[in-house]
Scaffold this active site. Structure first.
Site, PDB file in Angstrom:
ATOM      1  N   CYS A  34       0.836  -1.212   0.000  1.00 26.99           N
ATOM      2  CA  CYS A  34       0.000   0.000   0.000  1.00 26.99           C
ATOM      3  C   CYS A  34       0.870   1.261   0.000  1.00 26.99           C
ATOM      4  O   CYS A  34       1.556   1.551   0.974  1.00 26.99           O
ATOM      5  CB  CYS A  34      -0.903  -0.051   1.237  1.00 26.99           C
ATOM      6  N   CYS A  37       0.119   3.802   2.707  1.00 22.93           N
ATOM      7  CA  CYS A  37       0.569   3.267   3.999  1.00 22.93           C
ATOM      8  C   CYS A  37       2.055   3.571   4.198  1.00 22.93           C
ATOM      9  O   CYS A  37       2.483   3.940   5.294  1.00 22.93           O
ATOM     10  CB  CYS A  37       0.356   1.765   4.066  1.00 22.93           C
TER      11      CYS A  37
END
Length: 109
Positions: A34, A37
């Site tokens: 991600c 993230c």
């Protein structure tokens, strides 16, 4: 990836780390793949260091702890769940600035 001030949370240690905390806890639900993230990681590292003793920050890899992701209805990542006194009291999805996170923490008291 995470600094020493950030705890890796698993299905095995999650409950004890959250319930035993005397300070608010921010749990970051994230995954290696991600991009947002990975952008949030250094912000949380910085917050964990600058607010040491005032907040505990933990990270849950949703690929390694799918049960926790399900328990907290994680549909998008990164998702931050704020805990106070062992209870989830706030949730935010997406990359947040250190300033925004600091304000949310202050609101928890």
């Amino acid at each position: 990836m995470a600094s020493e001030a950030v705890i890796t949370l698993t299905e095995a240690n999650f409950e004890s780390e959250i319930s035993s905390s005397t300070v608010p806890v921010i749990v970051d639900f994230w995954a290696e793949w991600c991009g947002p993230c990975r952008m949030l990681g250094p912000i949380l590292d910085d917050l964990a260091t600058s607010q040491e003793g005032k907040v505990k920050i933990g990270k849950v890899n949703v690929d390694e702890a799918p049960g926790l992701a399900t328990q907290f209805s994680v549909r998008s990542i990164p998702m931050l769940v704020f805990f106070k006194d062992g209870k989830a009291v706030d949730t935010v999805v997406g990359v947040q600035s250190k300033d925004a996170l600091t304000k949310r923490l202050a609101a928890l008291g």
